[in-house]
Scaffold this active site. Structure first.
Site, mmCIF file in Angstrom:
data_model
loop_
_atom_site.group_PDB
_atom_site.id
_atom_site.type_symbol
_atom_site.label_atom_id
_atom_site.label_comp_id
_atom_site.label_asym_id
_atom_site.label_seq_id
_atom_site.Cartn_x
_atom_site.Cartn_y
_atom_site.Cartn_z
ATOM 1 N N GLY A 202 2.874 -1.137 4.380
ATOM 2 C CA GLY A 202 2.830 0.289 4.057
ATOM 3 C C GLY A 202 4.240 0.807 3.799
ATOM 4 N N GLY A 203 4.831 1.427 4.816
ATOM 5 C CA GLY A 203 6.141 2.081 4.672
ATOM 6 C C GLY A 203 7.200 1.233 3.985
ATOM 7 C CD GLU B 35 -2.863 5.545 6.891
ATOM 8 O OE1 GLU B 35 -2.898 5.646 5.647
ATOM 9 O OE2 GLU B 35 -1.879 5.078 7.510
ATOM 10 C CG HIS C 252 -5.856 1.834 5.383
ATOM 11 N ND1 HIS C 252 -5.389 2.774 6.268
ATOM 12 C CD2 HIS C 252 -4.816 0.997 5.125
ATOM 13 C CE1 HIS C 252 -4.109 2.508 6.533
ATOM 14 N NE2 HIS C 252 -3.743 1.441 5.848
ATOM 15 C CD GLU D 97 -3.472 -2.656 7.589
ATOM 16 O OE1 GLU D 97 -2.359 -2.858 7.128
ATOM 17 O OE2 GLU D 97 -4.131 -1.638 7.338
ATOM 18 C CB SER E 24 5.162 -1.570 12.083
ATOM 19 O OG SER E 24 4.754 -0.233 12.282
ATOM 20 N N GLY F 8 2.303 2.380 10.805
ATOM 21 C CA GLY F 8 3.217 3.503 10.634
ATOM 22 C C GLY F 8 3.954 3.903 11.906
ATOM 23 C CG ASN G 196 -1.707 1.247 1.417
ATOM 24 O OD1 ASN G 196 -1.864 2.021 0.470
ATOM 25 N ND2 ASN G 196 -2.222 1.472 2.623
ATOM 26 C CD1 TRP G 197 2.961 0.975 -3.256
ATOM 27 C CD2 TRP G 197 3.305 2.457 -4.896
ATOM 28 N NE1 TRP G 197 3.583 0.320 -4.273
ATOM 29 C CE2 TRP G 197 3.809 1.189 -5.300
ATOM 30 C CE3 TRP G 197 3.414 3.531 -5.773
ATOM 31 C CZ2 TRP G 197 4.409 0.998 -6.546
ATOM 32 C CZ3 TRP G 197 4.005 3.335 -7.015
ATOM 33 C CH2 TRP G 197 4.505 2.088 -7.395
ATOM 34 C CE LYS G 198 0.267 3.493 4.880
ATOM 35 N NZ LYS G 198 0.141 3.680 6.306
HETATM 36 C C1 PEP Z 1 -0.802 0.160 5.990
HETATM 37 O O1 PEP Z 1 -0.795 1.232 5.465
HETATM 38 O O2 PEP Z 1 -1.748 -0.603 5.781
HETATM 39 C C2 PEP Z 1 0.313 -0.224 6.850
HETATM 40 C C3 PEP Z 1 0.275 -1.383 7.407
HETATM 41 O O3 PEP Z 1 1.337 0.667 7.017
HETATM 42 P P1 PEP Z 1 2.763 0.401 7.714
HETATM 43 O O4 PEP Z 1 3.292 -0.891 7.148
HETATM 44 O O5 PEP Z 1 3.596 1.573 7.330
HETATM 45 O O6 PEP Z 1 2.531 0.299 9.180
#
Ligand code: PEP
Length: 257
Positions: free
Chosen positions: A235-236, A98, A96, A168, A214, A174, A9-11
């Site tokens: 994500g990151g 966010e 999600h 999640e 994470s 994040g 997930n590039w956000k």
């Molecule tokens: C996400 O955006 O779904 C996510 C899990 O982000 P991160 O891996 O950065 O925690």
């Protein structure tokens, strides 16, 4: 029996041209293995350039980060299921944290999005997860299974086969503080039990449940060593070739159960 799924997930990261350059580099670094499905989820504005960079023979799939439940209309700034399909998406992330926390998305909206995604031939990746306060007050399992119940309410067993759930924990997204493998497994089992009770044991057995929050090259192998963790929503760590490729490799090398 469940194909491992790794989703990046590039956000809100990478312009269309940055995305094309990145994908050209990424494609050769990622393992090609029928036992591991890899899906890239760039921002809407980069979907076309990522699709072009992947080419038609790519082993990598494409997904959207969100969608509106209506197919078209006066919804300024929104994107619909048919628009995502037309750009080559086969998956869409729905609910999600966010979107829930920053854009006011509620369980009812998530439910409408899941239904609409299915109607338009997209496979929803349904995100659920508790806040730190909910975890610390012992409400994780009812909260998470409640989100699952609300999102999947009224769906048939056949419709459930097209759905992936991503657990999640909000406090892990994040933050660099991932759930422990044990914490993730406990919630994954609770979700699977809930699906078995609400639908069918076999439906629950086929359902892929990913962990997200994470995930890094350091913790991926431990998380993916568990048969109840069917993959990762990243994500990151999906924004750099090395880290995403290392996570995908951990998926490829996970023990067979
Ligand atoms: C996400 O955006 O779904 C996510 C899990 O982000 P991160 O891996 O950065 O925690």
């Amino acid at each position: 029996m469940r194909t491992t799924l790794i989703v990046g997930n590039w956000k809100m990261n990478k312009t269309a041209s940055e995305a094309a350059r990145f994908v050209r580099e990424l494609t050769s670094a990622l393992p090609r293995d029928p036992a591991v499905e890899i899906v890239l989820v760039p921002p809407f504005t980069a979907l076309e350039s990522v699709r072009a960079a992947l080419g038609s023979a790519s082993h990598l799939g494409l997904g959207g980060q969100n969608m509106h439940w209506e197919a078209q209309g006066a919804f300024t700034g929104e994107i619909s299921g048919p628009m995502l399909r037309d750009l080559g998406c086969t998956y869409v992330i729905v609910g999600h944290s966010e979107r829930r926390a920053l854009f006011g998305e509620r369980d009812g909206d998530v439910h409408k999005k899941v239904r609409s995604a299915l109607l338009h031939g997209l496979r929803p990746i349904l995100c659920v997860g508790e806040s730190l306060e909910e975890r610390e007050s012992g409400r994780t399992e009812p909260l998470v299974t409640g989100q699952v119940a609300a999102a999947l309410n009224g769906l048939s067993q056949r419709e459930l086969d097209a759905i992936t759930i991503a657990y999640e924990p909000v406090w892990a997204i994040g933050t660099g503080r991932a759930a422990t493998t044990e914490q993730a497994v406990t919630v994954h089992r609770a979700i699977r039990k809930h699906i078995a009770a609400g639908w069918h044991h076999d439906t629950a057995g086929r359902m892929r449940i990913l962990y997200g929050g994470s995930v890094t090259p350091q913790n991926a192998a431990s998380l993916l060593s568990e048969p109840d963790i069917d993959g990762a929503l990243v994500g990151g760590a999906c924004l750099k070739t090395d880290s995403f490729a290392t996570i995908a490799l951990a998926a490829k090398n996970r023990p067979t159960h």
